[in-house]
Motif scaffolding. Structure first.
Motif, short mmCIF file in Angstrom:
data_model
loop_
_atom_site.label_atom_id
_atom_site.label_comp_id
_atom_site.label_asym_id
_atom_site.label_seq_id
_atom_site.Cartn_x
_atom_site.Cartn_y
_atom_site.Cartn_z
N GLY A 133 -17.31 -21.89 -29.54
CA GLY A 133 -17.50 -20.53 -29.02
C GLY A 133 -18.29 -19.68 -30.01
N HIS B 239 -13.37 -10.43 -35.12
CA HIS B 239 -14.39 -9.77 -34.30
C HIS B 239 -13.89 -8.48 -33.68
CE1 HIS B 239 -12.38 -11.32 -30.86
NE2 HIS B 239 -13.32 -12.09 -30.33
N THR C 276 -17.57 -17.13 -32.03
CA THR C 276 -16.99 -16.87 -33.36
C THR C 276 -17.11 -18.12 -34.24
OG1 THR C 276 -15.47 -15.35 -32.29
CG2 THR C 276 -14.92 -16.01 -34.54
N SER D 157 -9.22 -10.53 -26.68
CA SER D 157 -10.51 -11.09 -27.05
C SER D 157 -11.64 -10.17 -26.58
CB SER D 157 -10.68 -12.47 -26.41
OG SER D 157 -10.74 -12.35 -25.00
N VAL D 158 -12.82 -10.44 -27.08
CA VAL D 158 -14.01 -9.67 -26.68
C VAL D 158 -14.29 -9.87 -25.19
CG1 VAL D 158 -16.53 -9.68 -26.89
CG2 VAL D 158 -15.10 -9.58 -28.94
N ASP E 158 -19.40 -12.23 -22.06
CA ASP E 158 -19.17 -12.77 -23.40
C ASP E 158 -20.29 -12.47 -24.37
OD1 ASP E 158 -17.60 -13.97 -25.33
OD2 ASP E 158 -18.39 -15.97 -24.94
N GLN E 159 -19.96 -12.71 -25.63
CA GLN E 159 -20.92 -12.58 -26.71
C GLN E 159 -22.05 -13.57 -26.44
OE1 GLN E 159 -17.42 -13.33 -29.47
NE2 GLN E 159 -18.72 -12.08 -30.76
N ALA F 235 -11.11 -15.20 -23.12
CA ALA F 235 -10.55 -15.93 -24.26
C ALA F 235 -9.19 -15.39 -24.68
CB ALA F 235 -11.54 -15.90 -25.42
N GLY G 97 -10.73 -19.78 -26.13
CA GLY G 97 -11.98 -19.32 -26.72
C GLY G 97 -13.02 -19.41 -25.62
N THR G 98 -14.19 -18.81 -25.85
CA THR G 98 -15.16 -18.87 -24.76
C THR G 98 -16.06 -20.11 -24.84
OG1 THR G 98 -16.36 -17.14 -25.96
CG2 THR G 98 -15.15 -16.49 -23.98
N1 ASP Z 1 -16.17 -14.83 -27.68
C1 ASP Z 1 -14.78 -15.03 -27.59
C2 ASP Z 1 -14.07 -13.77 -27.18
O1 ASP Z 1 -14.08 -13.53 -26.04
C3 ASP Z 1 -14.07 -15.80 -28.58
C4 ASP Z 1 -14.81 -16.98 -29.09
O2 ASP Z 1 -15.58 -16.76 -29.97
O3 ASP Z 1 -14.56 -18.10 -28.62
O4 ASP Z 1 -13.47 -13.08 -27.93
#
Ligand code: ASP
Length: 325
Positions: A42, A94, A44, A163-164, A205-206, A159, A187-188
């Motif tokens: 993912g 994060h 992070t 989570s983000v 998502d990121q 996630a 996690g994503t």
């Molecule tokens: N991006 C993810 C989130 O939604 C977490 C990850 O990095 O897997 O917080």
């Protein structure tokens, strides 16, 4: 007597003054563990591995990523907050784990702005709204119509609470006034696999692990939640261009050490992160993945301390009323 005392006090002072730099000079003498509070693969995890690899070179010791998953990243964050504060256990947190989670968990077992020594921001990570490739909507406007019409069938990946991806889509859903079924992952990275396999409909998502999938057509990107388009995905409209200007969201990944980690040790870690972010190969990798690299003034402990405080405040009103026990 007075003389004796003052001599003893002076001795203690000299000892303390000498001991701290010596510990910092020696640091690190062994592996450093970088906790990633989400699954491998993912955003992070990817950011952690990219900067961690370069930090190893500067520090002269391996930086080993350890994925400690669960509860939207808060499980790994608790672990990191309680770790020995000697610099050998740090965490890639994060915007979720170190800001939004405060508003989502009234009983959160750590305070992001109190229980950690900030090391520095590693990457800014714009947020994309992405869907499975076969969704019956060619753009954001059609998606909105479809999501509203199918409110009881649509499902959204994230996630975990805090989570983000959870927080960003919470914002999206509140703008759209939809209530999709939520499917949590660790996690994503795994959430993205489910999206590619069309087992879930969408997520927010990121950008970091999405670029090759968007350009390769295995998923669709509807919009990016920033004012400008992302240079790594120039064909993806901004949310404003796509007709949903209220969806403005961007995230970040950053390194933290447990509270009380000696300042010279934190400074060494911050310096290694700074060098990683100046390295042309590291920069290229992060930029190709769509992330923003913090400029010199946005780096280091002080800038991150300010960011964490302002992000906790920024999310509090947005997330009010959505507390999870
Ligand atoms: N991006 C993810 C989130 O939604 C977490 C990850 O990095 O897997 O917080």
């Amino acid at each position: 007597m007075l003389r004796l005392l003052s001599r003893a006090a002076f001795g203690a002072f000299v000892f303390a003054a000498a001991a701290i730099p010596a510990a910092a000079q020696d640091f690190p003498k062994r592996n450093i563990t970088m906790v990633v509070p989400f699954a491998a693969g993912g955003p992070t995890d990817i950011v952690a591995r990219i900067v961690g690899e370069h930090m190893s070179k500067t520090l002269g010791q391996p930086v080993i990523v350890e994925n400690v998953v669960g509860a939207g990243g808060t499980t790994g964050s608790v672990r990191a907050a309680r770790a020995q504060n000697d610099g050998y256990a740090i965490i890639m947190g994060h915007m979720g784990t170190h800001a939004a989670a405060v508003s989502l968990y009234p009983n959160l077992a750590y305070k992001p702005d109190v229980d950690f020594e900030p090391i520095g921001m590693a990457a800014g990570t714009p947020i994309l709204i992405v869907t499975r490739k076969d969704i019956p909507a060619k753009d954001l406007k059609e998606f909105v119509v479809w999501a509203k019409a199918n409110n009881d069938k649509v499902n959204m990946a994230h996630a975990g609470v805090g989570s983000v991806s959870f927080t960003s889509c919470l914002l999206l859903n509140s703008i759209l006034q939809t209530k999709p079924t939520q499917i949590p992952f660790n996690g994503t990275g795994p959430a993205l696999n489910a999206l590619v396999g069309s087992q879930v409909d969408y997520m927010c998502d990121q950008v970091v692990n999405l670029v090759p999938h968007v350009t390769g057509g295995t998923i669709k990107a509807l919009a990016v939640g920033t004012a400008e388009r992302n240079p790594a995905l120039p064909d993806v409209p901004t949310s404003k261009e796509a007709g949903l200007a209220a969806f403005q969201v961007t995230a970040w990944n950053a390194l933290f050490a447990p509270k009380g980690t000696p300042k010279p040790v934190v400074d060494k870690l911050a310096d290694a992160l700074d060098k990683a972010l100046d390295d042309p190969a590291v920069r290229k990798r992060l930029l190709d993945l769509g992330s923003d690299i913090p400029g010199k003034t946005g780096r280091g402990p002080q800038a991150l301390s300010t960011l964490v405080k302002s992000e906790i405040e920024r999310w509090a009103p947005v997330l009010k009323g959505t507390t999870i026990n």
